[in-house]
Design a protein around this motif. Structure first.
Motif, PDB file in Angstrom:
ATOM      1  N   THR A 141      46.915  55.895  48.288  1.00  0.00           N
ATOM      2  CA  THR A 141      45.941  54.871  48.648  1.00  0.00           C
ATOM      3  C   THR A 141      44.526  55.329  48.333  1.00  0.00           C
ATOM      4  OG1 THR A 141      45.648  55.728  50.896  1.00  0.00           O
ATOM      5  CG2 THR A 141      47.443  54.151  50.537  1.00  0.00           C
ATOM      6  N   ILE A 178      38.630  52.482  40.954  1.00  0.00           N
ATOM      7  CA  ILE A 178      39.761  51.911  41.688  1.00  0.00           C
ATOM      8  C   ILE A 178      39.834  50.407  41.447  1.00  0.00           C
ATOM      9  CG2 ILE A 178      40.592  51.363  44.015  1.00  0.00           C
ATOM     10  CD1 ILE A 178      39.883  54.180  44.838  1.00  0.00           C
ATOM     11  N   GLU A 179      38.668  49.754  41.311  1.00  0.00           N
ATOM     12  CA  GLU A 179      38.675  48.321  41.015  1.00  0.00           C
ATOM     13  C   GLU A 179      39.291  48.060  39.638  1.00  0.00           C
ATOM     14  OE1 GLU A 179      36.740  48.931  44.420  1.00  0.00           O
ATOM     15  OE2 GLU A 179      36.059  49.878  42.559  1.00  0.00           O
ATOM     16  N   GLU A 219      43.005  48.269  40.121  1.00  0.00           N
ATOM     17  CA  GLU A 219      43.529  47.062  40.762  1.00  0.00           C
ATOM     18  C   GLU A 219      43.663  45.927  39.752  1.00  0.00           C
ATOM     19  OE1 GLU A 219      40.640  46.642  43.839  1.00  0.00           O
ATOM     20  OE2 GLU A 219      41.823  47.766  45.320  1.00  0.00           O
ATOM     21  N   ALA A 265      46.738  46.706  37.613  1.00  0.00           N
ATOM     22  CA  ALA A 265      47.971  46.421  38.361  1.00  0.00           C
ATOM     23  C   ALA A 265      48.236  44.917  38.426  1.00  0.00           C
ATOM     24  CB  ALA A 265      47.878  47.013  39.766  1.00  0.00           C
ATOM     25  N   ALA A 266      47.164  44.134  38.614  1.00  0.00           N
ATOM     26  CA  ALA A 266      47.324  42.679  38.660  1.00  0.00           C
ATOM     27  C   ALA A 266      47.795  42.142  37.310  1.00  0.00           C
ATOM     28  CB  ALA A 266      46.006  42.022  39.071  1.00  0.00           C
TER      29      ALA A 266
END
Length: 846
Positions: free
Chosen positions: A58, A133-134, A137, A140-141
């Protein structure tokens, strides 16, 4: 009272945070009011291990900031606010949100940004970068709807990004403009070997490719068109083609920047404005940008020292040697890897069967190591790095450093050969001299050394060398560094395991006769008993094994503080039917046992006298229970959630797998107790990431975690493998447990075992997954033997009259021990306290 100066830090990445951490530990902390700007929505996190985000780590776990750090040290941080301009005349910083902050000293730690080639179509949908990290994300999307992902760039970051796409289940491609992968670090042969190994993992590599345009695809969202006429359809285009220093603020305010970018700094990391410093990837020193974190840390410490007025504060460059594991492949580059030095000589070794390539670059007189390349096996990296950094004279035959060892020549470089100036820990710039001083000051253990010097608390890659220095220095001081298990055996536990296995030794007496002396002791007896049990799986109450075990194993139960015992039947995976629950209740009620539901999903019954144990277990076994082995160094429980059977979030059947694993490994004797868990989804209700082995269901298969634990020093488990089918998962667990039983020290938890292992998690993966040692068949066979020879120890005991004779308080009588006294509390019995015992004695006398 002196007035504090204002120190502003622009950027709260890894280097910016390291600067703050170093500053607050310095003597000048109180001289400054400290303010920092962080344009991201979260404070500093570990970009080096960013790819772990895709395998369950995380953002909080990646954080480099201790809870309460800024509040505790009075630092003001402006999250989500970017510094927009610097007014050097007024000495102020203005942010994107309109804040204007005056400064006395300013530190630029603005880092870098990903370079995106100006290819037409580079800004199309799902053309992404790999930096924050953005960004992850967003990747991953995009992966949820895509099938193919392509990384533009075959360098360090590019291959890390490719690993991330693989972890997301995408068909993965790497496109590199240069003719080989990792062109900066590797030569042609090393790049070719790396390419071969990576392609074997399922990644398609395209080298010498120049992308001319990105346009609409027919099967995928995007299509990459190359200058040579070839095309590649892909859903995701992930740019990782290098970095560029973020020097826009410096340019705008008139600071000197390099012709190709970067804020020019001197040896004290000062810019052309003496009130402003620059550190990390935004800084240009001597015409060079350093893209690694360790040089940035050194710059940060240099600035702190310069602010403190230390004359010796100086940044004079940094070693760019690199060792890492890319997609499971060991890769290392040291110094002048391309032999650019005048007169340099090259030695190379290639083993196609083992897929290993090694290259040495040495001086013309063959006395100094100038550089090296290692692909497929980087085990010699630390030794070669010390030769290179410290100018240590090479052996007569330098190629012996990379060739399979000659029988008549030793090329190992002991810690004694290193000068005091040798850098042991690059993350925190800890030298051998600093470590030796700490040892002289009383640091006699690895833990004490780490706490005092911070060595090996960063990436941990120097732990083996640090241990070598510690052992050497202790020996010099007259302390014996002894690895013997005890005075009766001049061997380690691992040595004894190998002797027992190879020589087929079945008893302690036989081992003592062949390899030991004396009669044994409380250290070697239970250790050997544990090895014999794990190797041959014979009943621990057999005549040849009696006297080796401690009290708990001797009576197949845990002794409690009042001399009574606990009864802990196995409740496999936490699943139990009503009839078995009723049986537990009836036994508890009949024998007046204290009943407790444990955190491991079992029911413990306390307060049984030793003479009652066989009777209790007879009734439990008749009801379908087995021994829970709570008394042994063995598998305890496999905890589970209800999984997909009941839970609306469940991805797979965690209960079924937990039961299968517990039935498979029950009875396995090991150096320390073992706990497992299986969670049916990433909500993690079974707390699998705090166990020796944890399994979590995902939509792509099972994720395997290893070497976690609770206890006095809790440790989060490490992600070992992802997206596994059940057959592969069980195979890896079989190998892991067998290797642990074979190689760990006595009473050593899996977490400590791995942390003390040179190479740590990466080495463990190479042994278990890649079969680096060629042991996997043996490890699997050993586990199959344990499984095939399993017996419920209590069932065997109650069926053997000779064994039952042990379960009595007195040798010459069947009478119970009347010194066992209970009192009632909350409707159940518990052991009486000392004062309560005295009271009952007085009552009896009256």
């Amino acid at each position: 009272m002196s007035i504090k100066q204002t120190l502003v830090v622009i950027g709260n990445g890894m280097v910016g945070q390291h600067f703050l951490a170093s500053l607050v530990e310095s003597t000048i902390k109180e001289q400054y009011e400290i303010i920092t700007f962080c344009e991201e929505p979260r404070a500093a996190y570990d970009r080096v291990h960013l790819s772990a985000f895709f395998t369950g780590t995380t953002a909080q776990e990646l954080s480099l900031v201790e809870d309460g750090f800024f509040e505790r040290h009075g630092i003001t941080i402006h999250l989500g606010d970017k510094a927009a301009s610097i007014d050097r005349a007024d000495k102020t910083v203005t942010s994107a949100k309109g804040l204007t902050i005056p400064y006395d000293k300013l530190v630029l730690a603005t880092g870098s940004y990903p370079f995106v080639p100006p290819v037409p179509g580079h800004d199309r949908a799902q053309c992404l970068v790999y930096r924050t990290i953005e960004d992850l994300e967003a990747i991953a999307a995009a992966a949820k709807t895509g099938k193919v992902g392509t990384v533009v760039g075959g360098g360090l970051l590019g291959l890390e990004a490719a690993k991330a796409l693989m972890d997301l289940g995408l068909e993965t491609h790497v496109v590199e403009f240069a003719p080989r992968l990792m062109a900066v670090q590797l030569d042609d042969a090393g790049g070719a070997m790396l390419r071969h190994k990576i392609e074997n993992l399922g990644v398609t590599v395209h080298t010498g490719k120049n992308t001319s345009i990105i346009t609409d695809g027919e099967q995928c969202i995007n299509k990459m068109c190359f200058a040579d006429g070839e095309e590649l359809e892909t859903d995701i285009v992930l740019f990782s083609a290098g970095i560029r220093p973020r020097d826009d603020l410096a340019r705008a305010c008139g600071l000197e920047v390099g012709q190709r970018g970067g804020i020019v700094i001197d040896n004290q990391c000062r810019t052309s404005d003496q009130s402003i410093y620059a550190i990390g990837e935004c800084a240009l020193w001597n015409g060079m940008i350093y893209g690694l974190v360790a040089p940035g840390y050194t710059m940060a410490r240099t600035v702190v020292a310069d602010l403190a007025g230390e004359d010796a504060a100086s940044f004079t460059g940094a070693d760019m040697s690199t060792k890492l594991k890319l997609m499971g492949v060991d890769v290392a580059s040291i110094g002048d890897a391309h032999a650019k030095t005048q007169g340099a000589m090259v030695y190379s070794y290639q083993n196609g069967d083992s897929e290993v390539y090694k290259r040495l670059v040495v001086s013309q007189d063959k006395k100094q190591l100038l550089g090296a390349v290692l692909v497929g096996d980087a085990s010699g990296y630390s030794t070669l790095l010390q030769y290179c950094l410290n100018g240590i004279e090479l052996p007569e035959n330098p190629d012996a450093l990379i060739l399979p060892h000659r029988s008549d020549e030793s090329v190992g470089l002991g810690s004694d050969a290193l000068p005091a100036s040798a850098q042991i820990c690059s993350c925190y710039d800890v030298t051998k001299g600093t470590i030796c001083s700490a040892i002289e000051g009383g640091c006699m253990t690895m833990g004490a050394l780490k706490a005092e010097t911070k060595a090996s608390t960063g990436c941990g890659g120097c732990s083996a060398l640090l241990k070598s220095v510690l052992d050497s220095e202790l020996s010099k001081q007259g302390f014996e560094v002894n690895t013997d298990i005890c005075e009766h055996f001049a061997y380690t536990r691992q040595d004894l395991f190998n002797l027992i296995r190879v020589e087929q030794i079945k008893t302690f007496a036989d081992l003592l006769h062949k390899h030991g002396k004396g009669n044994g002791c409380e250290i070697c007896k239970p250790t050997v008993g544990n090895i014999l049990a794990s190797q041959w799986n014979e009943h621990i109450l057999e005549k040849d094994h009696l006297g080796l075990q401690d009290t708990n194993d001797t009576f197949l139960a845990n002794m409690q503080k009042d001399g009574t015992y606990s009864v802990v039947p196995r409740i496999t995976g936490g699943e139990i039917n009503p009839d078995m629950l009723i049986a537990l209740g009836q036994v508890g009620k009949k024998y007046k046992l204290y009943t407790k539901i444990t955190g491991g999903q079992r029911v413990d019954l306390f307060g049984a006298r030793v003479d009652q144990l066989p009777h209790i277990w007879k009734e439990l076994i008749d009801a379908g229970f087995e021994s829970g082995h709570a008394y042994g160094k063995s598998l305890r429980t496999v905890k589970s959630c209800v999984g997909s059977t009941w839970c609306r979030y469940g991805v797979d059947d965690s209960v079924g797998l937990a039961i299968e694993l517990e039935n498979r490994y029950k009875g396995l004797r090991s150096p320390h107790k073992l706990k497992l868990a299986v969670s049916g989804c990433t909500r993690e209700c079974a707390e699998a990431q705090g166990k020796d082995i944890g399994v979590i269901a995902t939509e792509n298969g099972w994720n395997l975690y290893v070497c976690g634990n609770g206890g006095m020093k809790p440790r989060h488990a490490d992600l070992f493998a992802t997206g596994l089918d059940k057959e592969t998962l069980i195979k890896y667990i079989d190998r892991f447990l067998s290797f642990y039983v074979r190689t760990a020290d006595r009473l050593q938890r899996t977490s400590v075992w791995m942390e003390n292992m040179e190479g740590g998690l990466d080495y463990l993966k190479s042994v278990i997954i890649e079969d680096k040692l060629g042991l996997c068949d043996q490890l699997e066979q050993q586990m199959h033997y344990v499984i095939d020879t399993y017996q419920c120890e209590w069932l065997t005991a109650i069926e053997d009259e000779a064994k039952l004779k042990r379960f009595r308080h007195f040798i010459n009588s069947d009478q119970p021990d009347d010194n066992v006294v209970f009192v009632e509390e909350r409707g159940q019995l518990r052991p009486a306290s000392d004062n309560e015992r005295k009271h009952f004695k007085l009552m009896e006398m009256a």
